[in-house]
Scaffold this motif. Structure first.
Motif, PDB file in Angstrom:
ATOM      1  N   MET A  41       0.801  -1.216   0.000  1.00 44.44           N
ATOM      2  CA  MET A  41       0.000   0.000   0.000  1.00 44.44           C
ATOM      3  C   MET A  41       0.839   1.275   0.000  1.00 44.44           C
ATOM      4  SD  MET A  41      -3.137  -0.736  -0.310  1.00 44.44           S
ATOM      5  CE  MET A  41      -3.941   0.782   0.139  1.00 44.44           C
ATOM      6  N   GLY A  42       2.133   1.164   0.056  1.00 44.48           N
ATOM      7  CA  GLY A  42       2.972   2.354   0.064  1.00 44.48           C
ATOM      8  C   GLY A  42       2.877   3.105  -1.254  1.00 44.48           C
TER       9      GLY A  42
ATOM     10  N   TYR B  29     -11.643  -5.238   2.215  1.00 40.26           N
ATOM     11  CA  TYR B  29     -11.665  -5.635   0.811  1.00 40.26           C
ATOM     12  C   TYR B  29     -10.279  -5.489   0.180  1.00 40.26           C
ATOM     13  CZ  TYR B  29     -12.568  -5.363  -4.202  1.00 40.26           C
ATOM     14  OH  TYR B  29     -12.516  -5.545  -5.555  1.00 40.26           O
ATOM     15  N   VAL B  30      -9.644  -4.349   0.418  1.00 42.74           N
ATOM     16  CA  VAL B  30      -8.336  -4.074  -0.175  1.00 42.74           C
ATOM     17  C   VAL B  30      -7.309  -5.120   0.259  1.00 42.74           C
ATOM     18  CG1 VAL B  30      -6.419  -2.424  -0.153  1.00 42.74           C
ATOM     19  CG2 VAL B  30      -8.746  -1.623  -0.536  1.00 42.74           C
ATOM     20  N   LYS B  31      -7.371  -5.547   1.506  1.00 35.96           N
ATOM     21  CA  LYS B  31      -6.433  -6.567   2.001  1.00 35.96           C
ATOM     22  C   LYS B  31      -6.593  -7.892   1.265  1.00 35.96           C
ATOM     23  CE  LYS B  31      -6.175  -4.766   6.694  1.00 35.96           C
ATOM     24  NZ  LYS B  31      -6.496  -5.025   8.101  1.00 35.96           N
TER      25      LYS B  31
ATOM     26  N   ARG C  98      -3.793  -3.621  -5.386  1.00 38.02           N
ATOM     27  CA  ARG C  98      -4.106  -3.189  -4.021  1.00 38.02           C
ATOM     28  C   ARG C  98      -4.049  -1.669  -3.852  1.00 38.02           C
ATOM     29  NH1 ARG C  98      -1.556  -6.691   0.666  1.00 38.02           N
ATOM     30  NH2 ARG C  98      -3.045  -8.171  -0.160  1.00 38.02           N
ATOM     31  N   ARG C  99      -3.099  -1.008  -4.478  1.00 32.49           N
ATOM     32  CA  ARG C  99      -2.998   0.452  -4.354  1.00 32.49           C
ATOM     33  C   ARG C  99      -4.098   1.161  -5.131  1.00 32.49           C
ATOM     34  NH1 ARG C  99       2.213  -0.915  -5.646  1.00 32.49           N
ATOM     35  NH2 ARG C  99       3.661  -0.823  -3.910  1.00 32.49           N
ATOM     36  N   ALA C 100      -4.467   0.618  -6.275  1.00 29.81           N
ATOM     37  CA  ALA C 100      -5.394   1.294  -7.178  1.00 29.81           C
ATOM     38  C   ALA C 100      -6.867   1.110  -6.805  1.00 29.81           C
ATOM     39  CB  ALA C 100      -5.165   0.814  -8.604  1.00 29.81           C
ATOM     40  N   ALA C 101      -7.203   0.079  -6.075  1.00 26.83           N
ATOM     41  CA  ALA C 101      -8.610  -0.171  -5.745  1.00 26.83           C
ATOM     42  C   ALA C 101      -9.237   0.954  -4.920  1.00 26.83           C
ATOM     43  CB  ALA C 101      -8.767  -1.515  -5.039  1.00 26.83           C
ATOM     44  N   PRO C 102      -8.593   1.448  -3.861  1.00 26.08           N
ATOM     45  CA  PRO C 102      -9.202   2.567  -3.131  1.00 26.08           C
ATOM     46  C   PRO C 102      -9.348   3.818  -4.008  1.00 26.08           C
ATOM     47  CG  PRO C 102      -7.456   1.577  -1.815  1.00 26.08           C
ATOM     48  CD  PRO C 102      -7.394   0.967  -3.185  1.00 26.08           C
ATOM     49  N   TRP C 103      -8.396   4.041  -4.893  1.00 25.10           N
ATOM     50  CA  TRP C 103      -8.489   5.166  -5.828  1.00 25.10           C
ATOM     51  C   TRP C 103      -9.718   4.988  -6.716  1.00 25.10           C
ATOM     52  CZ3 TRP C 103      -6.818   9.860  -7.179  1.00 25.10           C
ATOM     53  CH2 TRP C 103      -6.972  10.275  -8.488  1.00 25.10           C
ATOM     54  N   THR C 104      -9.911   3.798  -7.232  1.00 24.59           N
ATOM     55  CA  THR C 104     -11.055   3.510  -8.089  1.00 24.59           C
ATOM     56  C   THR C 104     -12.359   3.752  -7.335  1.00 24.59           C
ATOM     57  OG1 THR C 104      -9.785   1.876  -9.327  1.00 24.59           O
ATOM     58  CG2 THR C 104     -12.190   1.707  -9.461  1.00 24.59           C
TER      59      THR C 104
END
Length: 190
Positions: A58-59, A112-114, A121-127
């Motif tokens: 996630m960094g 969900y992201v985990k 993993r990084r792009a899903a919260p952005w989406t």
């Protein structure tokens, strides 16, 4: 002004607060196994870095590859849609001030992201955040068409909202627009 190592003074203060005994069970990074900042030497050597919540991958420091639209589950899309819907019904299009609701919303996203592969993993919260913005924008536009005097935060007639949220037009149009933008590529500047 005193310059130097103050850790001895800090430990003395902490031991006084603990009845004169040094408290070695403080939750500092790496102090105990299972702590959420446990980037071990092996993690650092292998490049498997964890963020402050203990989630690998996630960094985003120095990276921009997380600003992209990726496929997310229908359940999460619906979760975002329901949050927007609640915001308009309860808070006039604003986020509200109920910490428990906010925590529940983000806890589900974090879980969900985990579960995702490291590559997305990084792009899903952005989406999901872009979907939230897309749906909110469409609902705002629809509300203003029906009530031009409305401004964000003011109560909205439930009849207007019921009409806007009837069916799945707002939802489908927002999802289609999001993925259409994603296929063309996004040029977002911070």
């Amino acid at each position: 002004m005193r310059i130097g190592n103050n850790s001895q003074g800090i430990w003395q203060l902490l031991s006084r607060m603990n009845g004169g005994k040094a408290n070695t069970n403080m939750p500092f990074a790496g102090a105990s196994k299972g702590n959420y900042c446990d980037n071990t030497i092996d993690d650092l050597r292998s490049g498997h870095f964890k963020n402050s919540y203990g989630v690998e991958g996630m960094g985003i420091t120095g990276r921009t590859d997380w600003k992209r639209i990726v496929n997310v589950s229908d359940e999460m899309k619906q979760h975002v849609y329901e949050d927007v819907k609640k915001a308009f019904y309860k808070y006039g299009g604003m986020s509200g001030d109920n910490t428990a609701e906010t925590d529940a919303y983000y806890d589900k996203i974090h879980s969900y992201v985990k579960s995702l592969d490291l590559s997305t993993r990084r792009a899903a919260p952005w989406t999901l955040s872009q979907l939230h913005l897309e749906i909110s924008g469409r609902v705002t536009q629809a509300v203003k068409e029906k009530d031009p005097t409305w401004t964000a935060g003011k109560p909205i007639s439930h009849e207007i909202l019921d009409e806007i949220f009837a069916g799945d037009t707002i939802y489908q149009d927002s999802v289609n627009a999001l993925y259409s933008k994603g296929s063309k590529g996004l040029d977002i500047q911070i």
